[in-house]
Design a protein around this motif. Structure first.
Motif, short mmCIF file in Angstrom:
data_model
loop_
_atom_site.label_atom_id
_atom_site.label_comp_id
_atom_site.label_asym_id
_atom_site.label_seq_id
_atom_site.Cartn_x
_atom_site.Cartn_y
_atom_site.Cartn_z
N MET A 1 49.90 -2.15 -33.78
CA MET A 1 49.76 -1.28 -32.63
C MET A 1 48.59 -0.32 -32.87
O MET A 1 48.33 0.08 -33.98
CB MET A 1 51.06 -0.52 -32.41
CG MET A 1 51.08 0.40 -31.20
SD MET A 1 50.68 -0.30 -29.59
CE MET A 1 52.06 -1.36 -29.31
N PHE A 54 51.61 3.07 -23.85
CA PHE A 54 52.31 3.59 -25.02
C PHE A 54 51.77 4.97 -25.34
O PHE A 54 50.82 5.44 -24.71
CB PHE A 54 52.18 2.64 -26.21
CG PHE A 54 50.77 2.36 -26.64
CD1 PHE A 54 50.19 3.07 -27.67
CD2 PHE A 54 50.01 1.40 -25.99
CE1 PHE A 54 48.89 2.82 -28.06
CE2 PHE A 54 48.71 1.15 -26.37
CZ PHE A 54 48.15 1.86 -27.42
N ASP A 60 49.12 9.76 -23.98
CA ASP A 60 49.44 8.55 -23.23
C ASP A 60 48.22 7.65 -23.26
O ASP A 60 47.11 8.06 -22.90
CB ASP A 60 49.79 8.89 -21.79
CG ASP A 60 51.11 9.64 -21.68
OD1 ASP A 60 52.05 9.30 -22.43
OD2 ASP A 60 51.20 10.55 -20.84
#
Length: 104
Positions: A1, A54, A60
């Motif tokens: 991620m 995410f 954000d």
């Protein structure tokens, strides 16, 4: 991620406040050049239905699904490489120009 460092998140939030874009998401995008290097783009934007959404360090973040493979495992930092010239850098092991930070 994809992740932001604390320094990058602080600078993103500061830029949003100064630019009047508070409440908007940070949009990230990437394209791979012919030599394999990755070109990064970012800006404040509203999320669309198709976006991957995410948060990292309270920011954000949105990106289109096609950008995820290039940006996965990337860390965005805000550093001062040259005195008085801070800027964002992308630490991405998928980028052939990537050099891991030296251990302190």
């Amino acid at each position: 991620m994809f992740k932001l460092t604390t320094a990058a998140a602080e600078q993103v939030m500061r830029a949003a406040k100064e630019g009047g874009t508070e409440g908007m998401s940070l949009r990230l995008a990437a394209t791979q050049k012919e030599d394999g290097a990755i070109d990064y783009r970012m800006g404040f934007d509203a999320a669309t239905e198709e976006d991957i959404r995410f948060q990292s360090e309270g920011v954000d973040i949105v990106m289109s699904p096609e950008d995820v493979p290039l940006l996965d495992e990337t860390v965005m930092d805000f550093v001062e490489i040259e005195p008085g010239k801070p800027h964002f850098i992308f630490l991405n092991p998928k980028d052939p120009t990537y050099q891991p930070p030296a251990d302190a």
